[in-house]
Design an enzyme around this catalytic site. Structure first.
Site, PDB file in Angstrom:
ATOM      1  CB  CYS A 103       6.490  -9.775  -2.933  1.00  0.00           C
ATOM      2  SG  CYS A 103       5.381  -8.435  -3.407  1.00  0.00           S
TER       3      CYS A 103
HETATM    4  N1  GLN Z   1       2.204  -6.146  -7.721  1.00  0.00           N
HETATM    5  C1  GLN Z   1       1.976  -6.527  -6.358  1.00  0.00           C
HETATM    6  C2  GLN Z   1       1.981  -5.338  -5.406  1.00  0.00           C
HETATM    7  O1  GLN Z   1       2.290  -4.264  -5.774  1.00  0.00           O
HETATM    8  C3  GLN Z   1       2.947  -7.609  -5.919  1.00  0.00           C
HETATM    9  C4  GLN Z   1       4.278  -7.011  -5.681  1.00  0.00           C
HETATM   10  C5  GLN Z   1       5.457  -7.876  -5.908  1.00  0.00           C
HETATM   11  O2  GLN Z   1       5.479  -9.048  -6.200  1.00  0.00           O
HETATM   12  N2  GLN Z   1       6.512  -7.145  -5.869  1.00  0.00           N
HETATM   13  O3  GLN Z   1       1.677  -5.517  -4.288  1.00  0.00           O
END
Ligand code: GLN
Length: 259
Positions: A2
């Protein structure tokens, strides 16, 4: 991975922080420029912000992409805040979908976001999870790696640890279990703590405190963000494996060691 952002400073419309910057969080949902993993961030978004006179933040989260939400556009135009934490999500394998898995996670005056992933989740992290009492595991905000990271951080905060220590401890507890990516972001509306562990992180401070300008609408501001929202000066990259602590008077960055 994210993208996320936190802000402390004079009151500004949410739109000015997230939507107006040419490469800001809004645009990063479809065209991040320096994201190391994943391509777009369309699996939900969230904004948490603090209103004057109330130490518990408000949250607005949705399961879809930020640009598809007309209600957010209205809200962002008229709501002003002196402190905010926001994130756009790209869900990683094995993690739940939906609004409850979108950051920021919240408890009391805290807002938290995780940019990263725990590969091998959930099996590989059972030892780390065992540090939590069963009631705290049952109360996970979502069935996702990020919700476990948040539960570990919150457990430390509730035990009295300062924010930076709570984040560093979670990184150390989880990093040994695999190639965990752990860019964490935490605020209580007066300070920001963040880690860079596997993806990009930047900060920018503006203004300084002056004798005639120490009130809430004067003085400095600080932005901590996964990547710069514009090509202007002042963005400083945070080295990988670091802990950042910031408030409106400045930013400190220290290395975190894996244990
Ligand atoms: N792994 C986390 C989620 O799936 C954070 C996602 C991310 O950083 N892309 O929400």
């Amino acid at each position: 991975m994210c993208r996320h952002l936190a802000y402390l400073g004079p009151a500004v419309p949410i739109q000015q922080l997230l939507v107006e910057p040419p490469f800001g969080l809004y645009r990063q949902s479809w065209a991040p420029r320096s994201q190391r993993h994943g391509t777009v961030n369309v699996d939900g978004f969230g904004v948490g912000w603090y209103a004057d006179g109330d130490e518990v933040p408000a949250r607005y989260r949705r399961a879809g992409p930020i640009w598809a939400d007309r209600s957010f556009a209205d809200l962002a135009r008229v709501v002003r805040t002196r402190a905010l934490l926001a994130a756009v999500r790209s869900a990683t394998p094995g993690c739940a979908d939906g609004e409850s898995a979108a950051a920021p996670f919240a408890a009391g005056r805290w807002l938290f976001s995780h940019n990263g992933a725990l590969p091998g989740w959930p099996e590989r992290y059972d030892k780390a999870a065992a540090a939590l009492p069963p009631a705290e595991l049952l109360a996970l905000e979502a069935r996702s790696d990020s919700a476990l990271v948040w539960a570990l951080v919150l457990h430390r905060l509730r035990a009295g640890a300062p924010p930076g220590e709570a984040l560093a401890h979670a990184v150390q507890a989880l990093a040994g279990h695999g190639e965990a990516r752990l860019n964490l972001l935490l605020t209580d509306g007066t300070s920001i703590a963040a880690t860079a562990w596997g993806d990009t992180l930047f900060h920018r401070t503006e203004g300084t405190r002056t004798p005639e300008g120490t009130g809430p609408d004067h003085g400095g501001s600080v932005l901590v963000a996964s990547e710069p929202g514009d090509d202007g000066p002042g963005w400083i990259p945070v080295p990988d494996r670091s802990l950042l602590i910031a408030d409106r008077s400045g930013v400190d960055v220290h290395p975190i060691r894996a244990t």
